[in-house]
Scaffold this motif. Sequence first.
Motif, mmCIF file in Angstrom:
data_model
loop_
_atom_site.group_PDB
_atom_site.id
_atom_site.type_symbol
_atom_site.label_atom_id
_atom_site.label_comp_id
_atom_site.label_asym_id
_atom_site.label_seq_id
_atom_site.Cartn_x
_atom_site.Cartn_y
_atom_site.Cartn_z
ATOM 1 N N LEU A 112 29.939 34.604 31.345
ATOM 2 C CA LEU A 112 30.271 35.773 32.149
ATOM 3 C C LEU A 112 31.536 36.421 31.606
ATOM 4 O O LEU A 112 32.257 35.839 30.791
ATOM 5 N N ARG A 113 31.753 37.646 32.049
ATOM 6 C CA ARG A 113 32.970 38.373 31.686
ATOM 7 C C ARG A 113 33.676 38.782 32.967
ATOM 8 O O ARG A 113 33.034 39.108 33.977
ATOM 9 N N ILE A 114 34.990 38.747 32.926
ATOM 10 C CA ILE A 114 35.796 39.094 34.086
ATOM 11 C C ILE A 114 36.760 40.207 33.688
ATOM 12 O O ILE A 114 37.326 40.173 32.590
ATOM 13 N N ALA A 115 36.923 41.182 34.543
ATOM 14 C CA ALA A 115 37.899 42.250 34.318
ATOM 15 C C ALA A 115 38.712 42.446 35.593
ATOM 16 O O ALA A 115 38.187 42.336 36.708
ATOM 17 N N ARG A 116 39.992 42.727 35.414
ATOM 18 C CA ARG A 116 40.882 42.941 36.553
ATOM 19 C C ARG A 116 42.055 43.800 36.094
ATOM 20 O O ARG A 116 42.283 43.987 34.888
ATOM 21 N N SER A 117 42.801 44.315 37.047
ATOM 22 C CA SER A 117 43.974 45.117 36.708
ATOM 23 C C SER A 117 45.065 44.240 36.111
ATOM 24 O O SER A 117 45.209 43.066 36.486
ATOM 25 N N LYS A 118 45.826 44.820 35.210
ATOM 26 C CA LYS A 118 46.934 44.104 34.581
ATOM 27 C C LYS A 118 47.912 43.614 35.647
ATOM 28 O O LYS A 118 48.272 44.341 36.564
ATOM 29 N N GLY A 119 48.311 42.372 35.502
ATOM 30 C CA GLY A 119 49.309 41.817 36.396
ATOM 31 C C GLY A 119 48.770 41.291 37.711
ATOM 32 O O GLY A 119 49.545 40.957 38.607
ATOM 33 N N THR A 120 47.440 41.204 37.840
ATOM 34 C CA THR A 120 46.874 40.661 39.072
ATOM 35 C C THR A 120 47.380 39.241 39.289
ATOM 36 O O THR A 120 47.392 38.422 38.370
ATOM 37 N N SER A 121 47.761 38.957 40.513
ATOM 38 C CA SER A 121 48.338 37.648 40.830
ATOM 39 C C SER A 121 47.281 36.684 41.319
ATOM 40 O O SER A 121 46.268 37.075 41.917
ATOM 41 N N ARG A 122 47.510 35.400 41.042
ATOM 42 C CA ARG A 122 46.620 34.367 41.556
ATOM 43 C C ARG A 122 46.960 34.004 42.997
ATOM 44 O O ARG A 122 46.220 33.319 43.667
ATOM 45 N N SER A 123 48.076 34.469 43.500
ATOM 46 C CA SER A 123 48.590 34.019 44.797
ATOM 47 C C SER A 123 47.595 34.311 45.911
ATOM 48 O O SER A 123 46.745 35.193 45.811
ATOM 49 N N ASP A 124 47.725 33.557 46.979
ATOM 50 C CA ASP A 124 46.850 33.746 48.128
ATOM 51 C C ASP A 124 46.959 35.155 48.684
ATOM 52 O O ASP A 124 46.046 35.666 49.329
ATOM 53 N N ALA A 125 48.094 35.798 48.428
ATOM 54 C CA ALA A 125 48.286 37.157 48.926
ATOM 55 C C ALA A 125 47.335 38.129 48.224
ATOM 56 O O ALA A 125 46.985 39.172 48.773
ATOM 57 N N ALA A 126 46.930 37.801 46.984
ATOM 58 C CA ALA A 126 46.030 38.680 46.241
ATOM 59 C C ALA A 126 44.647 38.673 46.904
ATOM 60 O O ALA A 126 44.241 39.626 47.540
ATOM 61 N N LYS A 127 43.934 37.603 46.757
ATOM 62 C CA LYS A 127 42.614 37.432 47.369
ATOM 63 C C LYS A 127 41.832 38.737 47.351
ATOM 64 O O LYS A 127 41.456 39.279 48.380
#
Length: 614
Positions: free
Chosen positions: A118-133
Amino acid sequence: MANRLSASIIAVLLALSAVYLQQPLNTFLNPPPTVVDLTQDITYIGSLHSATIEHFRNIFYAEEPTGYRRFAPPVPTKPPKGSVIDATKPGAWCPQGTGDILPFTSRVANISENCLSLRIARSKGTSRSDAAKLPVVVWIHGGGHALGSASDILYEPDGLVRQAAADGRPLIYVGINYRLGLFGFATSKAMIERKETNAGLRDQRAALEWVRNNIKAFGGDPNRVTVVGQSVGASDLGLQLMAFGGAQDVPFQQAMMMSGGPGLNFNSPPDQVASNTADIAQQLGCVKNGDDQGLQALECLREAPFELLTNLTVAASRAARPPFGEGYFYPTIDNDFIQARPSQLMRAGKFVKEIPLIASWVTNDGAWYAPLTTSTDEEVLGSFGLWLTSLSESTKEELLQLYPLEDFERMVRPEHDGPISPQYYRAAQMNRDIWFTCPVLDFTWQYVRNGGAKASQVRLYEYNETRYTPVFRAMGVPMWRVAHLSDIPYLFNNDHLEGGADNSDAHLSLAQRFSRAVIDYIHSEPLEGRNSGAGPWTPAFPEDVSQQGSLPSDVPSTISIQIFGGPHGSSSVTVRKEVEERDLTESEKAVYWEKLFSRCEFINGQQMRDEAGV
């Protein structure tokens, strides 16, 4: 613990060094995006696109399906702790024919059985923190179960991801590969007995389970997953909802089905695909003592060289279903993953419930299924005769009556399309309704009618705009108009569509509005039309099962459709079975002309469903 942590750090540094050595100097100054899954102690090294989008590609969700794993259900990957995964480059496409497909799609070159990635794309600087979700959107590509990949340039996700971030509603994108053709959908008596069938569908399920179990590390919320499928990807999405008779929950919370529903799955009993599988086994010399359904033939198919097996299956499927071999190998009843014909499962309410749906078609979805030379009634019926081989004479006659030739004479544009008969447009409309529109209507209505979701949770759209007009003109097929695939670049908000497609401001503006409407849905926000420019997105059906208990009819009497594009602009249109045409607006008349009630009532009726095997 300290030693293991030190080993992990060293492994990451070594992997980063390997990436740097292959990159220009600016890579040293701008290190690649890195995701660390602390739970499993796995590091993913990605790449940065257009300064703002992080990509992680060729992430395997299942082991290589070769040898004894060929045709078998996927085996989830379990990378050792401390693994560093190079996700900087696209992986192989699943086995299929190589070469060019369409001017705006990728050229197929790199194929391999080791393709379950699979391939994943996200915005630069996306955080892994629970606040992101962040909410997650998963893409299941189409291609008739014969071709395609999440890596196709047509499905480039940057525009969608960028738009979501710019609007303050970021998301995580995931595209998946799954086995195709013989590798994904071969069947035989031995395969059914061993539950080694519908491998492509099982791949999709395994990929979705990977997302549920791993996407948090990338900043995604496994409890806010919307799956979007197009064409057979949409049909497969419906089958995922009906898998195992609806007895197992699905690893997603919302669905969007573009140009497809489970009713597209013609001839779902396994006989035809088992015969096609046996023909390949016969060509390989795998059939001994006349037994083409047993374990010996299966083992022989597993041992066949990958290149030979691919070449034989591509040649056979394309000869039978030109030009690309669509619908030669496809999902079939196996008494496990698919337990009965889809229309029977739908009417029995054997599906996973409480999944909001958007479903759709495009205005000329059937255009390329009709030969341009179509000029007689027999040729109209022959345009889908390769797939629907058991239609009775009475069914064929009824179809011709439901689509009278005079309805299509006004579509002829000799100044644009050349000497095309109205019979071509008749065949194209018939193909559209049989393949796409009527299956979509049937699935959404039965889902509401039989307790799948409240009517307020199900919506429909018709896309009546295309960016392919100059491409089709260059290809010599301007009569295709708003053909299959037309809504895809608007969904992905692609501002640089390839192949000479129309990238003008008007189309990019519509793409922005459409992608924003989908982003609303992915974020589970009310579809009030503020971002689509088309007004409030009315639910498809007015009845509410929660109030009435059950809905009386096998077909709806009122349908609301969100129209995107077209000569009358974007708007919500409601049409009713009993209405006078003179009382309608121009937008309503355009939908009324499609005669959805009478045509889909027959196509979705008992007689045609039985003969089509859906």
